[in-house]
Design a protein around this motif. Structure first.
Motif, PDB file in Angstrom:
ATOM      1  N   ASP A  58      38.649  46.878 -25.099  1.00 33.94           N
ATOM      2  CA  ASP A  58      37.398  46.140 -24.952  1.00 33.94           C
ATOM      3  C   ASP A  58      37.460  45.200 -23.748  1.00 33.94           C
ATOM      4  O   ASP A  58      38.535  44.788 -23.309  1.00 33.94           O
ATOM      5  CB  ASP A  58      37.127  45.273 -26.190  1.00 33.94           C
ATOM      6  N   HIS A  98      34.768  41.812 -22.033  1.00 36.14           N
ATOM      7  CA  HIS A  98      33.596  40.995 -22.350  1.00 36.14           C
ATOM      8  C   HIS A  98      33.346  39.988 -21.236  1.00 36.14           C
ATOM      9  O   HIS A  98      34.200  39.738 -20.391  1.00 36.14           O
ATOM     10  CB  HIS A  98      33.804  40.252 -23.670  1.00 36.14           C
ATOM     11  N   ASP A 105      32.849  48.259 -24.714  1.00 37.20           N
ATOM     12  CA  ASP A 105      33.781  48.889 -25.653  1.00 37.20           C
ATOM     13  C   ASP A 105      34.328  50.152 -25.001  1.00 37.20           C
ATOM     14  O   ASP A 105      33.677  51.195 -24.974  1.00 37.20           O
ATOM     15  CB  ASP A 105      33.051  49.205 -26.960  1.00 37.20           C
ATOM     16  N   THR A 151      27.558  49.735 -28.917  1.00 36.94           N
ATOM     17  CA  THR A 151      27.714  48.296 -29.057  1.00 36.94           C
ATOM     18  C   THR A 151      26.320  47.726 -29.303  1.00 36.94           C
ATOM     19  O   THR A 151      25.366  48.146 -28.664  1.00 36.94           O
ATOM     20  CB  THR A 151      28.348  47.698 -27.790  1.00 36.94           C
ATOM     21  N   ASP A 184      21.921  52.032 -31.661  1.00 35.87           N
ATOM     22  CA  ASP A 184      23.175  52.716 -31.363  1.00 35.87           C
ATOM     23  C   ASP A 184      22.886  54.119 -30.858  1.00 35.87           C
ATOM     24  O   ASP A 184      22.140  54.870 -31.487  1.00 35.87           O
ATOM     25  CB  ASP A 184      24.047  52.790 -32.620  1.00 35.87           C
ATOM     26  N   CYS A 207      28.219  42.664 -30.734  1.00 35.28           N
ATOM     27  CA  CYS A 207      29.511  43.124 -31.255  1.00 35.28           C
ATOM     28  C   CYS A 207      29.693  44.606 -30.938  1.00 35.28           C
ATOM     29  O   CYS A 207      28.727  45.375 -30.940  1.00 35.28           O
ATOM     30  CB  CYS A 207      29.607  42.944 -32.765  1.00 35.28           C
ATOM     31  N   CYS A 208      30.930  45.000 -30.706  1.00 34.61           N
ATOM     32  CA  CYS A 208      31.214  46.417 -30.543  1.00 34.61           C
ATOM     33  C   CYS A 208      31.246  47.102 -31.899  1.00 34.61           C
ATOM     34  O   CYS A 208      31.163  46.453 -32.949  1.00 34.61           O
ATOM     35  CB  CYS A 208      32.526  46.619 -29.789  1.00 34.61           C
ATOM     36  N   ASP A 209      31.383  48.421 -31.901  1.00 32.03           N
ATOM     37  CA  ASP A 209      31.189  49.157 -33.151  1.00 32.03           C
ATOM     38  C   ASP A 209      32.318  48.953 -34.147  1.00 32.03           C
ATOM     39  O   ASP A 209      32.184  49.341 -35.312  1.00 32.03           O
ATOM     40  CB  ASP A 209      30.965  50.644 -32.875  1.00 32.03           C
TER      41      ASP A 209
END
Length: 317
Positions: A44, A46, A64, A151, A167, A241-243
């Motif tokens: 990841d 950010h 991600d 994400t 998504d 947030c990522c998955d």
């Protein structure tokens, strides 16, 4: 051989703080937290940049990565610099401003993907990694979200979750139809039976010969862009947030968890709330890397007085 560790890596890269806008003097609070979890590597990346550029904009982005970490790291670097070079029509009408942001973010995904393809490791074929990207540009009266992948960006309004992105899973009907039109197929929920997301930056093995035509890419870099008119009295925070988070929580569950941390558990800062959120997801069975970023909006900060005295503007990545 499994790509999961016997024991998760729970140490977190995290930070948070408060900032007052340079021009409007509005007060915001921000944080991020990132954890490797059960994966053998952390892929990841950010970015949280308050007072982004010359105006009262705030940039939040979560990438991600998959197949390696290089694509996510490079996109974070290239995207932020690319957006700094863009001109937004801030002096027109509100409709013109919305259009300016939407057009700039849409085109930025396409241009950044082309710039990524020129990075030596990708150009030479040594690296085949890719990354989802979810990016939110937050202003006083609007939130603009651009997304490619799974994400997800969510806004909390009166403690209710509103998704600002959807998504991009290959099994979704629109994505499946696009993939088939591009000459591919979806098997077992994956592009050509292999790839688990329908849109991403990088993944150039799925874009051979069509970097200039996003509609022909099996895994396209084309983002969805949504302009959300923000209301300072009812909109509370923006969460990306990522998955690894969304695999085990719904949007509403994540929003409720943050509110409970702040209101019920009296957690004094957003960074600790996000740390707790990631640990909660790990306990619920998430096997992925996990990254979460949040910006609390002025009305929420003022009414509840959760956060400490404002500090100076900052750029965290």
């Amino acid at each position: 051989m499994s790509n999961l560790l016997a024991e998760p890596v729970t140490e977190k890269e995290h930070d948070g703080g408060n900032v007052t806008c340079m021009n409007s003097r509005l007060f915001y609070s921000w944080a991020y937290s990132s954890m490797q979890g059960k994966r053998k590597t952390q892929e990841d990346a950010h970015c949280v940049t308050m007072n982004f550029g010359d105006h009262d904009h705030h940039l939040m982005m979560v990438c991600d990565g998959h197949g390696g970490s290089l694509a996510a790291k490079k996109v974070r670097e290239i995207m932020e610099q690319h957006l700094l070079e863009q001109t937004f029509d801030i002096h027109g009408t509100k409709k013109e401003l919305h259009k300016s942001y939407a057009n700039n973010l849409f085109n930025s995904f396409l241009e950044v993907d082309k710039k990524l393809a020129e990075v030596e490791e990708f150009k030479s074929g040594k690296d085949f990694s890719g990354t989802t990207v979810n990016l939110a540009m937050i202003c006083e009266e609007q939130i603009v979200c651009a997304n490619a992948g799974d994400t997800r960006c969510v806004v909390s309004k009166d403690q209710k979750a509103i998704d600002l992105s959807q998504d991009h899973k290959p099994s979704h009907s629109e994505e499946r139809e696009r993939i088939i039109r591009a000459g591919g197929h979806v098997t077992n929920g994956r592009v050509n039976g292999l790839h688990g997301v329908a849109r991403s930056l990088g993944d150039f093995g799925y874009k051979e010969g069509c970097l200039d035509d996003v509609n022909k890419q099996l895994v396209t870099c084309k983002p969805d862009v949504l302009v959300y008119p923000s209301e300072i009295s009812t909109d509370e925070f923006v969460l990306i947030c990522c998955d690894g988070v969304w695999d085990v929580l719904t949007s509403q569950e994540a929003v409720t968890f943050i509110h409970e941390c702040l209101i019920v558990k009296k957690i004094p800062d957003l960074q600790t709330c996000l740390d707790m959120l990631l640990d909660h997801c790990l306990d619920k069975g998430s096997n992925d890397n996990m990254t979460a970023a949040i910006i609390a909006l002025p009305g929420f900060c003022r009414v509840h007085n959760y956060f400490k005295k404002p500090s100076s503007a900052c750029n965290i990545s």
